[in-house]
Design a protein around this motif. Structure first.
Motif, PDB file in Angstrom:
ATOM      1  N   GLY A 279      23.416 -37.295  -9.483  1.00 13.64           N
ATOM      2  CA  GLY A 279      23.623 -37.817 -10.828  1.00 13.64           C
ATOM      3  C   GLY A 279      22.563 -37.344 -11.800  1.00 13.64           C
ATOM      4  O   GLY A 279      22.855 -37.033 -12.969  1.00 13.64           O
ATOM      5  N   ARG A 280      21.310 -37.300 -11.335  1.00 12.18           N
ATOM      6  CA  ARG A 280      20.222 -36.826 -12.202  1.00 12.18           C
ATOM      7  C   ARG A 280      20.445 -35.382 -12.624  1.00 12.18           C
ATOM      8  O   ARG A 280      20.258 -35.034 -13.802  1.00 12.18           O
ATOM      9  CB  ARG A 280      18.888 -36.969 -11.460  1.00 12.18           C
ATOM     10  N   ARG A 281      20.883 -34.548 -11.671  1.00 15.45           N
ATOM     11  CA  ARG A 281      21.111 -33.134 -11.992  1.00 15.45           C
ATOM     12  C   ARG A 281      22.311 -32.958 -12.925  1.00 15.45           C
ATOM     13  O   ARG A 281      22.289 -32.118 -13.833  1.00 15.45           O
ATOM     14  CB  ARG A 281      21.314 -32.332 -10.701  1.00 15.45           C
ATOM     15  N   VAL A 282      23.364 -33.736 -12.686  1.00 15.40           N
ATOM     16  CA  VAL A 282      24.548 -33.642 -13.544  1.00 15.40           C
ATOM     17  C   VAL A 282      24.193 -34.029 -14.977  1.00 15.40           C
ATOM     18  O   VAL A 282      24.561 -33.339 -15.935  1.00 15.40           O
ATOM     19  CB  VAL A 282      25.686 -34.535 -13.002  1.00 15.40           C
ATOM     20  N   GLU A 283      23.474 -35.128 -15.152  1.00 14.81           N
ATOM     21  CA  GLU A 283      23.084 -35.573 -16.486  1.00 14.81           C
ATOM     22  C   GLU A 283      22.203 -34.524 -17.172  1.00 14.81           C
ATOM     23  O   GLU A 283      22.373 -34.230 -18.364  1.00 14.81           O
ATOM     24  CB  GLU A 283      22.333 -36.904 -16.393  1.00 14.81           C
ATOM     25  N   GLY A 284      21.253 -33.965 -16.424  1.00 14.98           N
ATOM     26  CA  GLY A 284      20.378 -32.959 -17.003  1.00 14.98           C
ATOM     27  C   GLY A 284      21.131 -31.718 -17.428  1.00 14.98           C
ATOM     28  O   GLY A 284      20.878 -31.154 -18.506  1.00 14.98           O
ATOM     29  N   PHE A 285      22.068 -31.283 -16.586  1.00 15.84           N
ATOM     30  CA  PHE A 285      22.850 -30.094 -16.923  1.00 15.84           C
ATOM     31  C   PHE A 285      23.728 -30.362 -18.140  1.00 15.84           C
ATOM     32  O   PHE A 285      23.832 -29.521 -19.041  1.00 15.84           O
ATOM     33  CB  PHE A 285      23.709 -29.677 -15.728  1.00 15.84           C
TER      34      PHE A 285
END
Length: 575
Positions: A38-44
């Protein structure tokens, strides 16, 4: 959170919150938790919203990594449509994708578990940007905010076609899969489909919306047979959707953790149902790129209910269907008189936006602006269930009869000793100018050609029974996973041995083998009992003349009780 967020992404975000410590993606490098995912998806998605305008396409290199999955979900979250691009495709092909969709940014391949890297589109894909323009930007702009992704399919024409698919049509289709396949947080899906094939969309989204684990591995782990078998065991895969070829070539074992197996991408055969239904709940699926991946999904199949054919199943997604009756030019009279056979037409919200072409957008709508897509597939409806028959463009005309090879293939596969069958029309000889007057059935299985012929004689009209029935050790496949019919034809015409027959008797028997596919031809065989027909009779007459029986005619072959009678009439052979 983007106002363009789809219901699918909302469900994934719910899973990220509720199952934060659960496994989201496993690669050979390790496991990515839902919290980190989730952290990576939000950042991307945040970076994408900064760099790209709403509705602007991005490219995602088709690498089997967690980064590709993060980029796909992040693009949906940000409301930026995506297209997968395979660096192994030609530069011209990828340049067309990049320029036609106006792609400025690409997610480049990385290590299996790395964070996705968004970089400017490679120079070799941008081409001569001064001389190139986006295809019909005004047409595409009308659908800005609704496009989820583009995908390129060659279909049956061999020319790539760019399909624009709405994000909103994904939710119901994915949800129907989650329920039918009983996915939960303990499930583990193998991401099998190539990322440039839309089958990957369902694998990825049904897994992540269920809070399950997606197993993402390189192609070296997915080769059908022993390699795929080992992968399924080692990674404790519970859900697998794959092709008829992979299911035929791979054997299930008790060491596997499979709960649900789905056949997709081709006709499902009875032998595959028998084999895999013993290991897991087995389903058949059907759908097209132009109709949002999947439109039919069967219940768990019982082999005893699939002895005649394998049903496509119930409708999934936000769609309906019609069956257009065949015209007199499209099929045989018997099928038309039953009123059950015709071209499958998909209707409703699942129908994609249309094809993006250099001339503009070709929307999938009828004259009343209803969403409609004619599939080009012939189906038959029996007792309320839909069965695939054949592609319209694969219909054959042999000896004056119009035939559906898929019907004959399905009939052959009803025999227990046949795992797969492919029917083609070919000339009896290698001459290029000879008409394709032979119906040839290639089959994979333990049954003999005589057994297959006897079975087909019993279940088909005489004009549908192939004149050549040829057993093969393996079926050749193209890069796209389709049976390579050209390779089959070439293999049948290749010389069977280096020395060749040495006697007149050997030459006759060798030719009869070629003309019928029966490998154990004997002099006591009647030519017509083992597959001889009018076209092959002419060829055999020419062979006999070449062996010195100059006055031989068609009547001599017709009247011969067996091949021995013909051989004995050859010069120097006796009578």
């Amino acid at each position: 959170m983007s106002v363009q967020q789809t219901a699918v992404v909302a469900e994934i975000q719910r899973r990220i919150r509720d199952n934060s410590d659960g496994d989201a993606i496993e690669t050979v490098d390790g496991v990515l938790s839902y919290r980190e995912f989730g952290r990576r998806v939000e950042g991307f998605a945040t970076r994408l919203a900064t760099l790209c305008a709403p509705g602007e396409f991005i490219g995602i290199e088709a690498a089997r990594t967690s980064g590709s999955v993060v980029a796909m979900v992040g693009a949906l979250l940000a409301g930026r449509p995506f297209v997968f691009i395979d660096p192994r495709d030609s530069v011209d092909s990828n340049t067309t994708k990049v320029s036609s969709l106006g792609i400025r940014w690409v997610v480049r391949g990385s290590a299996p578990s790395d964070v996705p890297a968004l970089v400017p589109a490679p120079a070799e894909w941008r081409g001569d940007t001064a001389g190139r323009h986006r295809w019909a930007p005004d047409d595409v702009a009308l659908h800005r905010g609704s496009i989820g992704y583009a995908i390129h399919t060659s279909g049956s024409t061999g020319e790539p076609k760019c399909v624009l698919v709405r994000a909103g049509s994904l939710a119901r289709m994915v949800g129907d899969h989650v329920r039918a396949l009983e996915l939960d947080t303990a499930s583990r899906t193998l991401q099998f489909a190539r990322l440039t094939f839309d089958g990957c969309i369902t694998e990825i989204l049904w897994t992540l919306t269920a809070g399950a684990c997606l197993v993402v591995l390189g192609e070296e782990h997915l080769t059908p047979g022993a390699v795929l078998r080992g992968t399924l065991e080692k990674f404790r895969v519970t859900h697998l959707k794959t092709t008829p070829f992979a299911l035929t070539a791979t054997e299930p074992t008790t060491a596997m953790s499979l709960r649900h197996v789905i056949n997709g991408g081709g006709a499902c055969r009875q032998a595959v149902v028998r084999k895999w239904a013993a290991a897991a709940a087995f389903h058949n699926a059907y759908g097209l790129t132009e109709t949002t991946v999947c439109n039919f999904l069967s219940r768990p199949l019982d082999p005893d209910d699939c002895t005649e054919a394998v049903p496509l199943g119930a409708v999934v997604g936000d769609c309906g269907f019609d069956v257009l009756p065949l015209t007199a030019a499209d099929g045989d009279d018997a099928a038309r008189s039953r009123g059950t056979r015709g071209e499958l037409v998909i209707t409703g919200e699942s129908v994609a936006i249309g094809y993006l072409t250099p001339q503009g957008l070709r929307p999938f709508v009828d004259g009343d602006a209803n969403r409609v897509y004619r599939t080009g597939d012939i189906v038959e409806v029996r007792d309320g269930e839909v069965f695939f028959v054949e592609r319209l463009d694969r219909q054959l005309k042999v000896r004056g009869f119009r035939l559906d090879p898929g019907e004959i293939e399905a009939a052959a596969c009803r025999l227990t000793g046949v795992a797969e069958a492919v029917v083609t029309a070919e000339p009896h000889t290698r001459a290029d100018d000879v008409a394709e007057d032979a119906l040839v059935c290639y089959y994979l299985g333990a049954a003999t050609a005589r057994e297959v012929r006897a079975h087909l004689d019993a279940v088909l009209d005489p004009y549908k029974v192939p004149s050549v029935i040829h057993q093969v050790d393996a079926l050749p496949y193209t890069r796209n996973g389709k049976v390579d019919r050209d390779a089959l034809r070439a293999g049948r015409r290749s010389p069977a041995d280096t020395g060749g027959p040495v006697t007149a008797e050997d030459r006759v028997l060798d030719w009869v083998r070629r003309l019928t596919g029966v490998t154990d031809v004997r002099l006591d065989d009647n030519f017509y009992d083992i597959g001889g027909d009018s076209a092959s009779t002419v060829v055999l007459v020419d062979v006999l003349k070449g062996l010195g029986w100059m006055e031989v005619g068609v009547r001599d072959v017709l009247r011969a009780e067996n091949l021995r009678v013909l051989v004995d009439r050859l010069p120097g052979q006796g009578a």
